[in-house]
Design a protein around this motif. Structure first.
Motif, mmCIF file in Angstrom:
data_model
loop_
_atom_site.group_PDB
_atom_site.id
_atom_site.type_symbol
_atom_site.label_atom_id
_atom_site.label_comp_id
_atom_site.label_asym_id
_atom_site.label_seq_id
_atom_site.Cartn_x
_atom_site.Cartn_y
_atom_site.Cartn_z
ATOM 1 N N PHE A 100 0.828 -1.212 0.000
ATOM 2 C CA PHE A 100 0.000 0.000 0.000
ATOM 3 C C PHE A 100 0.862 1.261 0.000
ATOM 4 O O PHE A 100 0.642 2.181 -0.801
ATOM 5 N N ASN B 29 2.765 1.606 -3.365
ATOM 6 C CA ASN B 29 1.864 1.981 -4.446
ATOM 7 C C ASN B 29 1.633 3.486 -4.464
ATOM 8 O O ASN B 29 1.655 4.129 -5.528
ATOM 9 N N ASN B 30 1.451 4.060 -3.293
ATOM 10 C CA ASN B 30 1.233 5.507 -3.205
ATOM 11 C C ASN B 30 2.506 6.299 -3.450
ATOM 12 O O ASN B 30 2.466 7.381 -4.050
ATOM 13 N N ALA C 214 4.119 -4.234 -5.547
ATOM 14 C CA ALA C 214 3.438 -3.001 -5.956
ATOM 15 C C ALA C 214 4.083 -2.426 -7.210
ATOM 16 O O ALA C 214 3.388 -1.982 -8.136
#
Length: 332
Positions: free
Chosen positions: A15, A18-19, A188
């Motif tokens: 997470f 990914n950001n 990711a």
């Protein structure tokens, strides 16, 4: 309980990464751009240097574990790769000289070897023999780093193959943190790097992943285990090795960029890039699973079969070596 903690760490890393990749593309894409040329497998300018995300995640987590858990070769390994990642960033930004890049490859490789079990297993009472062994293994390490970097020319191939290989090393060596965070971060990245890629890892990412993989292999308890874990990388190592040999006997400058690897000539023959990447990833996964279950000898036999399949593809499917060379010469 441990399973849920490890799963949470992987998902958390996925997470966050990914950001961070989204932010990287938005904020820094003007500084890290890979513009296609006559050798490229992509056709539009694409942000590069995205490997900095999983490099940052891995090094940050390893420093955290060093501070709170104390010294360990497992934790120090990513930190030793900082010089390599740094010259990778420089190269992705403005192209560092070949000599400077190789100097950092040697520094990182020798540092990894210094903490490894591999060198200790081959140490001798004869000082000059120890020096020769150290130099030889360091050279092999730098060759692997460069070979993996050479293979980073098609979407998802290196990311996917090294994801499998590093995961296999972690399972075999029973290693978790900080490499679980690397696994999540790399997963990711692969979603962004798969064809058509929105971002490339650049030298920053490919050389770092290669060094981490080498470091994990070198932490094996004995030489046969290290050989087995290295055989897992057969698809990513034999392709560039054979290509270097062929170019040398063809009187080419082996240090010049080119597009004569098998994976590149398969793409030139019209095969979809995703299928080529999956071919290499699946082969790596097969070797990894074989080693984890059956050990060195069966893995060696499977690696021979994979090399034979590669030879068949080279002779019957890929654009021929000579025709590919002529095509590049015409484009130049």
């Amino acid at each position: 309980m441990l399973f849920f903690i490890n799963s949470f760490l992987i998902l958390f890393s996925f997470f966050i990464s990914n950001n961070l990749i989204k932010l990287f593309i938005l904020k820094l894409k003007g500084k890290f751009i890979d513009r296609p040329n006559f050798r490229s497998m992509h056709v539009i300018p694409t942000p590069s240097g995205g490997g900095i995300v999983f490099v940052f995640i891995t090094i940050s987590s390893s420093l955290f574990y060093l501070i709170f858990n104390g010294y360990s070769n497992i934790y120090i390994l990513p930190v030793l790769c900082i010089p390599l990642a740094s010259i990778g960033i420089v190269d992705d930004l403005q192209k560092a000289s070949s000599f400077l890049r190789y100097f950092f490859h040697v520094v990182t490789s020798s540092s990894i070897l210094f903490i490894s079990n591999l060198y200790m297993a081959t140490i001798s009472d004869i000082i000059y023999l120890n020096c020769l062994i150290f130099i030889l293994i360091t050279f092999i390490f730098t060759a692997i780093i460069n070979f993996i970097n050479f293979m980073d020319g098609i979407d998802g191939l290196v990311g996917g193959s090294l994801f499998v290989s590093i995961l296999g090393c972690c399972i075999y060596l029973k290693i978790g943190q900080p490499y679980l965070l690397l696994i999540g971060s790399l997963a990711a990245f692969i979603t962004w790097n798969w064809q058509p890629a929105k971002i490339f890892m650049g030298d920053t990412g490919s050389t770092f992943l290669a060094a981490i993989n080498i470091g994990l292999i070198s932490l094996s308890n004995n030489l046969s285990d290290a050989i087995g874990l290295t055989l897992v990388l057969t698809p990513c190592l034999i392709d560039p090795f054979v290509c270097v040999i062929r170019r040398y006997f063809d009187n080419q400058n082996i240090f010049e960029a080119h597009s004569l690897h098998l994976y590149q000539r398969l793409k030139q023959s019209g095969i979809n890039g995703s299928k080529i990447s999956l071919m290499y990833i699946f082969s790596t996964a097969l070797l990894s699973i074989t080693f984890l279950i059956y050990g060195l000898m069966i893995t060696f036999m499977i690696s021979i079969i994979i090399v034979m399949i590669g030879f068949y593809l080279d002779q019957n499917v890929a654009l021929s070596f000579n025709l590919s060379k002529k095509r590049v010469a015409l484009k130049e």
